[in-house]
Write an enzyme that holds these catalytic residues in place. Structure first.
Site, PDB file in Angstrom:
ATOM      1  N   GLU A  79       4.599  -0.266   0.782  1.00 13.34           N
ATOM      2  CA  GLU A  79       4.636  -0.465  -0.682  1.00 13.34           C
ATOM      3  C   GLU A  79       4.667  -1.951  -1.064  1.00 13.34           C
ATOM      4  O   GLU A  79       4.789  -2.276  -2.240  1.00 13.34           O
ATOM      5  CB  GLU A  79       5.867   0.202  -1.330  1.00 13.34           C
ATOM      6  CG  GLU A  79       6.017   1.682  -1.085  1.00 13.34           C
ATOM      7  CD  GLU A  79       7.293   2.261  -1.711  1.00 13.34           C
ATOM      8  OE1 GLU A  79       8.037   1.528  -2.389  1.00 13.34           O
ATOM      9  OE2 GLU A  79       7.548   3.461  -1.507  1.00 13.34           O
ATOM     10  N   GLU A 132       0.826  -1.223   0.000  1.00 15.41           N
ATOM     11  CA  GLU A 132       0.000   0.000   0.000  1.00 15.41           C
ATOM     12  C   GLU A 132       0.851   1.260   0.000  1.00 15.41           C
ATOM     13  O   GLU A 132       2.036   1.233   0.321  1.00 15.41           O
ATOM     14  CB  GLU A 132      -0.919   0.017   1.214  1.00 15.41           C
ATOM     15  CG  GLU A 132      -0.283  -0.334   2.541  1.00 15.41           C
ATOM     16  CD  GLU A 132       0.894   0.463   2.958  1.00 15.41           C
ATOM     17  OE1 GLU A 132       0.792   1.717   2.930  1.00 15.41           O
ATOM     18  OE2 GLU A 132       1.940  -0.121   3.332  1.00 15.41           O
TER      19      GLU A 132
END
Lengths: 358, 358
Positions: free
Chosen positions: B324, B181
């Site tokens: 991420e 994310e």
């Protein structure tokens, strides 16, 4: 005390090992802080990238030329029943390496490290074995309960095997080396080395090796105690510790680490035995320390003592206790990740990303 | 309490998720003990191989089809000043992903995982951005201090984004998914979710995110406390926790995890936020747990709480705190190593190696 001969050997092996370049490390840290991530958010990967830059003193390419050397030898101490496996397994596992069936074969293939298997003292006739590097010094070390594991000549020869292969590895262009071993009985050596280097008791430094039950483990602790008492009563030099309570493969690994550091190759230690060899090299020449990365922490209790002694934080901690260089090769994709990130990420400026407000 | 609408959404999303197959896991363990290594000496790699076999219920191929999904969204709570970075960084980092400059780009490329970037709620006009998966539900979630982060409709839509992508990932043949994310402010959501799921206090579950100083951190703790008091006073269902204190990207991740488990895909959680999403999925359907692997342990204190709550041991522990999907992708070569060893090692019988004496 090291004798005259030991001192001459050692002087040659440790010559020309420079410290890693702190200026390059600082430059690497400055670069890391320009990349599009919160400062320090890559954690250990940032330390590893900076260390590798400090070792290589150059812009490091994304992919290393990688190799793993597995040094195999038998141990006289197996006469005392210190292992769950018979001595013949050293020989059998060397054949397994050569026919590509062992764990290290699988990992070296997967992670594209060249595997070199070195007979430095297996108690078997392996002269016809294809693909093996033939450097047998003796069919196993001597029984440490009776005498030193190696004579001075044997020690010099075994260390030279590793040193010569280290020189060859540098000439072949390898930039990342994993140091592994195979030798039934060799955790007994590693425990004795740990006691001698760190002052830990045999009870703390001696584990279950390949899987000893309680009674056999208690026996192994007593044997390590006796070995340490016999050989390491007075403060000893690293080279004398290696000669008296080491092993032929451990001496070869120590020789290779010294040569690798001379050539600014990144050295990844594997488990307990590999780290014992690396710790001896660092005791012989403290500049070696900067070239070392601990690939993983093994389940052997003595390994933790050695890592603490060296001040090394392992990359992986997966409860492994296999040796062969497996934990070191397994860490290689993490090291490659660190360098790829260092080389490949955009900077805040180039990507137009705002920096932290504080 | 979940309303009627929430219950309908949930029933669909959790339907058809079977437990992993314990029979396959047992068979895998039997096979592992025949391989040429001391029993258990590959440590966690053996557990991982057995888990993957239990998930896939088949002879697993050496190489996975791998993907990482990065779900991006903004958070209304950033109005309260909970992050070291401005809200615009979510948008800027999405552009960085698309131009291949972020850490996850480097790691996905190196470890051959397909990278999919999903806009599920970025507060910017990204409709023309090429290579992005366009599934914006809203320009950021609502301010949780004022109201629930999402309406029921928004929650349903965000979860469906992830669930649909999960179905597509299964159809594309992916067998290993990393869930990542990007969303400035989303550690505040993850901390509130952690408090709601584990009962921990905000002071324990709230970290420094991308790098808050002490005073700003104390402020963030108070905000998390207020959010939890407002929304999670009474025992809440996982779906209500998600709706009230989650975020659009967290809801999408939860939806994807549920779909992945339905299709027997191995799901690797990343750091704190990813694990919060995964923990919500496991709370909605406990069978999900068997499909989850914790890629790493991040530096965020709440992450440890969530991992303990789920009973997951992380593969890596490298002090990372980037998100991420980076920690999840970094664990992929370790998972591939586990399966390659499982498939590729010789047995004692085939290699003619003697087994342990005991």
């Amino acid at each position: 005390m090291a004798t005259e001969m030991s001192r001459v050997i050692l002087d040659q092996l440790v010559s020309g090992i420079a410290p890693v370049e702190e200026g390059w490390r600082r430059q690497a840290c400055v670069h890391l802080d320009t990349l599009t991530k919160p400062i320090g958010s890559l954690g250990r990967l940032e330390d590893l990238a900076a260390q590798i830059v400090a070792i290589r003193r150059e812009r490091v390419a994304d992919s290393f030329r990688k190799a793993v050397y597995v040094f195999a030898a038998d141990h006289g101490i197996t006469e005392e029943g210190v292992s769950a496996y018979p001595r013949a397994v050293t020989h059998q596992m060397v054949l397994n390496f050569l026919s590509e069936g062992a764990a290290i074969n699988v990992l070296a293939r997967l992670h594209r490290a060249a595997l070199h298997v070195v007979d430095v003292g297996v108690d078997a006739d392996l002269e016809q074995a294809p693909g093996l590097l033939h450097h047998k010094v003796r069919r196993g070390s001597r029984n440490m309960l009776q005498e030193a594991a190696m004579s001075e000549e044997e020690l010099a020869q075994a260390m030279s095997v590793g040193a010569t292969l280290g020189e060859e590895a540098a000439a072949a262009g390898y930039s990342l080396l994993a140091i592994g071993e195979m030798g039934i009985g060799n955790t007994t050596s590693a425990s004795a080395i740990t006691c001698a280097l760190t002052g830990a008791s045999a009870a703390i430094a001696t584990g279950r090796g390949t899987g000893l039950e309680s009674e056999a483990h208690a026996r192994k602790v007593r044997i390590v105690e006796a070995i340490v008492a016999k050989h390491c009563g007075a403060p000893s030099s690293a080279i004398e510790i290696l000669r008296c309570v080491g092993g032929l493969e451990i001496a070869a690994m120590t020789g290779m680490v010294l040569a690798a550091a001379r050539h600014r190759i990144v050295v990844v230690a594997d488990g307990f035995i590999s780290t014992a060899a690396v710790a001896l090299a660092a005791a012989m020449e403290p500049n070696v320390l900067g070239y070392l990365i601990a690939g993983h922490r093994s389940e052997e209790p003595g390994h933790r003592l050695l890592l603490d002694h060296l001040g090394l934080t392992p990359v992986l901690d997966l409860g492994m206790r296999l040796g062969e260089g497996t934990g070191a090769v397994l860490a290689m994709p993490i090291l490659e990740s660190a360098i790829s990130l260092y080389n490949g990420m955009a900077t805040f400026a180039a990507a137009g990303v705002s920096e932290a407000a504080q």
